[in-house]
Design a protein around this motif. Sequence first.
Motif, mmCIF file in Angstrom:
data_model
loop_
_atom_site.group_PDB
_atom_site.id
_atom_site.type_symbol
_atom_site.label_atom_id
_atom_site.label_comp_id
_atom_site.label_asym_id
_atom_site.label_seq_id
_atom_site.Cartn_x
_atom_site.Cartn_y
_atom_site.Cartn_z
ATOM 1 N N PRO A 1 104.037 76.822 8.000
ATOM 2 C CA PRO A 1 105.146 77.371 8.804
ATOM 3 C C PRO A 1 104.862 78.790 9.281
ATOM 4 N N ASP A 2 105.635 79.220 10.269
ATOM 5 C CA ASP A 2 105.595 80.590 10.762
ATOM 6 C C ASP A 2 106.899 81.284 10.405
ATOM 7 N N LEU A 3 106.817 82.551 10.057
ATOM 8 C CA LEU A 3 108.004 83.354 9.793
ATOM 9 C C LEU A 3 108.319 84.181 11.030
ATOM 10 N N VAL A 4 109.539 84.035 11.535
ATOM 11 C CA VAL A 4 109.947 84.687 12.778
ATOM 12 C C VAL A 4 111.194 85.530 12.522
ATOM 13 N N ARG A 5 111.111 86.816 12.831
ATOM 14 C CA ARG A 5 112.274 87.693 12.676
ATOM 15 C C ARG A 5 113.258 87.447 13.812
ATOM 16 N N LEU A 6 114.480 87.056 13.481
ATOM 17 C CA LEU A 6 115.519 86.836 14.485
ATOM 18 C C LEU A 6 116.403 88.073 14.646
ATOM 19 N N ASP B 1 117.848 91.763 12.018
ATOM 20 C CA ASP B 1 117.514 92.532 10.816
ATOM 21 C C ASP B 1 117.768 91.730 9.542
ATOM 22 N N GLY B 2 118.832 90.938 9.544
ATOM 23 C CA GLY B 2 119.188 90.190 8.343
ATOM 24 C C GLY B 2 118.845 88.722 8.380
ATOM 25 N N LEU B 3 118.072 88.304 9.390
ATOM 26 C CA LEU B 3 117.854 86.871 9.600
ATOM 27 C C LEU B 3 116.390 86.607 9.960
ATOM 28 N N VAL B 4 115.755 85.728 9.193
ATOM 29 C CA VAL B 4 114.382 85.312 9.461
ATOM 30 C C VAL B 4 114.342 83.794 9.487
ATOM 31 N N LEU B 5 113.583 83.245 10.419
ATOM 32 C CA LEU B 5 113.401 81.800 10.518
ATOM 33 C C LEU B 5 112.050 81.423 9.929
ATOM 34 N N ILE B 6 112.028 80.425 9.054
ATOM 35 C CA ILE B 6 110.760 79.843 8.628
ATOM 36 C C ILE B 6 110.614 78.539 9.415
ATOM 37 N N ARG B 7 109.750 78.577 10.407
ATOM 38 C CA ARG B 7 109.660 77.520 11.418
ATOM 39 C C ARG B 7 108.493 76.574 11.121
ATOM 40 N N PHE B 8 108.830 75.313 10.950
ATOM 41 C CA PHE B 8 107.842 74.265 10.712
ATOM 42 C C PHE B 8 107.661 73.425 11.970
ATOM 43 N N GLU B 9 106.449 72.949 12.167
ATOM 44 C CA GLU B 9 106.242 71.910 13.171
ATOM 45 C C GLU B 9 106.895 70.621 12.682
ATOM 46 N N SER B 10 106.670 70.317 11.416
ATOM 47 C CA SER B 10 107.302 69.159 10.783
ATOM 48 C C SER B 10 107.269 69.388 9.273
ATOM 49 N N MET B 11 108.382 69.815 8.722
ATOM 50 C CA MET B 11 108.443 70.335 7.362
ATOM 51 C C MET B 11 107.996 69.338 6.289
ATOM 52 N N LYS B 12 108.332 68.074 6.471
ATOM 53 C CA LYS B 12 108.110 67.118 5.382
ATOM 54 C C LYS B 12 106.648 66.709 5.217
ATOM 55 N N ILE B 13 105.772 67.264 6.052
ATOM 56 C CA ILE B 13 104.342 67.034 5.825
ATOM 57 C C ILE B 13 103.948 67.562 4.451
ATOM 58 N N TYR B 14 104.477 68.716 4.062
ATOM 59 C CA TYR B 14 104.211 69.242 2.724
ATOM 60 C C TYR B 14 104.592 68.233 1.651
ATOM 61 N N SER B 15 105.784 67.696 1.789
ATOM 62 C CA SER B 15 106.307 66.761 0.794
ATOM 63 C C SER B 15 105.473 65.489 0.718
ATOM 64 N N ALA B 16 105.188 64.887 1.874
ATOM 65 C CA ALA B 16 104.470 63.616 1.900
ATOM 66 C C ALA B 16 103.035 63.766 1.413
ATOM 67 N N PRO C 1 125.492 91.649 4.562
ATOM 68 C CA PRO C 1 124.458 92.386 5.293
ATOM 69 C C PRO C 1 123.392 92.999 4.383
ATOM 70 N N ASP C 2 123.637 92.995 3.069
ATOM 71 C CA ASP C 2 122.670 93.536 2.120
ATOM 72 C C ASP C 2 121.584 92.535 1.757
ATOM 73 N N ARG C 3 121.682 91.305 2.260
ATOM 74 C CA ARG C 3 120.719 90.269 1.905
ATOM 75 C C ARG C 3 119.945 89.811 3.136
ATOM 76 N N LEU C 4 118.723 89.306 2.912
ATOM 77 C CA LEU C 4 117.939 88.694 3.976
ATOM 78 C C LEU C 4 118.160 87.187 3.921
ATOM 79 N N HIS C 5 118.547 86.603 5.049
ATOM 80 C CA HIS C 5 118.826 85.177 5.116
ATOM 81 C C HIS C 5 117.664 84.456 5.796
ATOM 82 N N LEU C 6 117.056 83.534 5.082
ATOM 83 C CA LEU C 6 115.906 82.783 5.566
ATOM 84 C C LEU C 6 116.355 81.380 5.959
ATOM 85 N N VAL C 7 116.317 81.079 7.253
ATOM 86 C CA VAL C 7 116.765 79.790 7.779
ATOM 87 C C VAL C 7 115.587 78.814 7.825
#
Length: 340
Positions: free
Chosen positions: A13-18, A20-35, A274-280
Motif C-alpha cells: 500500500p501507499d500512505l497518502v496525507r489527506l 493534518d489529521g487524516l492519512v489514507l493507506i491506499r491498496f490496489e487490492s488489500m486482500k492480496i495480503y490475506s490470500a 484533533p489530537d489523533r491521527l486517523h488512518l483510513v
Amino acid sequence: MIHPHITDALKVPDLVRLTDGLVLIRFESMKIYSALAAVRHLLEQRTLRPGQTLIDSSSGIYAYALALACHRYGMRCHIVASTTVDTTTRAQLEILGATVEQVRPSANLKLDQELRVRRVKEILVGHPDWHWMRQYHDDVHYLGYREVADRITTALPGVALTIVGGVGSGASTGSLVERLRVTDPSVRLVGVQPFGSVTFGSQDHHAPEAIIAGIGSSIVFDNVRHHLYDTLHWLDFSHAMSGTIALLRDHAVFAGLSTGAGYLAATYEARRHPDRLHLVIGADTGHRYVERVFARHAEALDPTALKPVEVSAPEEMTMPWSRTEWRRTARPASGKERAA
C-alpha cells in the motif's frame, strides 16, 4: 527491486496525507495480503497439497486476491461470485485460471450472501477434495495483515493512532489493530458498517443498495472480533457514495465504496479528536464502482453538511448515518445461527 511475481508489487500500500489529521493507506487490492499468507501457510502446514482446488465466495476483491494467490502457488481456484462482481473483475478471474459462477441478482445483502454460501456447500458435496478457504471464519486470514501493521508502525512512529475501516469479514481491521496494540494498547479502531448487517446489530434496517458496500454481513462472521472495536459508524449507500465522490474530488483519490464510507467517518472522527491521527483503510480502487457510484456523481451529497446521529446502542440507530461508542465490548446477541 525486481519482484518475483506481480502479487509482490500489487499488495504493497501507499500512505497518502489527506489532511493534518487524516492519512489514507491506499491498496490496489488489500486482500492480496490475506490470500497470499493464507495459501502459503496452509501449504507449509500441509493442510493443502500442491495443485489442489481452492473455493470460496466473494463480492469482488477477495476473489481477485485468491485467484492471484492460486496463480502464484500453482493452485486451482473456483469462485462463487456475488451479483456485484463486474465484467472486468470476472474477465480477470477467468484469464488467471479461476472458474467462476455468479449467483442470480439479489435485492439485498442477506439473499446474496445466503445464495453464495449455499452454493459453496452444494459444490463441496460433489468435490470433497476441494478446500474451502472460508475467508469469513478461518483466522488464517489474519496472518497477512501483520506485515501491513509493521509498515504502519515504521511509517508513523509515536503518534496517537486511530484506524478507520470497513468491517467486512473482520480480518483486516482486526489483524491490524491486534498487531498494533502489542506495542501501543491505545490504538483505537473505528469500524464502518452498512445498515442491514447482522455483525453489529443493524439487521432490522434495510437500506436500499446496501449490498454494493460489501462491508457488512447477513450471517455471523467468526473473523469479526467485536471486542477490538472502539467506535462504530453505520452509513447508507448515499452517504458512502458521497464520501467516495468527495475523496476523488478533494484529494484526487479514485477508490472503492468502502474507502469512501471510511473517509466520511474518519473526517467526522478527526473533527472530534484533533489530537489523533486517523488512518483510513482504502481497500481497493474505484474501477468496479464506475457505473454504480462514479457515473452518478451528480447525486452525491455535500459531505460538509452531513453528520451522524449519536446513539448509545444499536437498537437506537436510525438511517441514514448513525454512530455509537462500542467500547470494545463483546459480540451482540443477534439471534442468528452461523451460516458456515
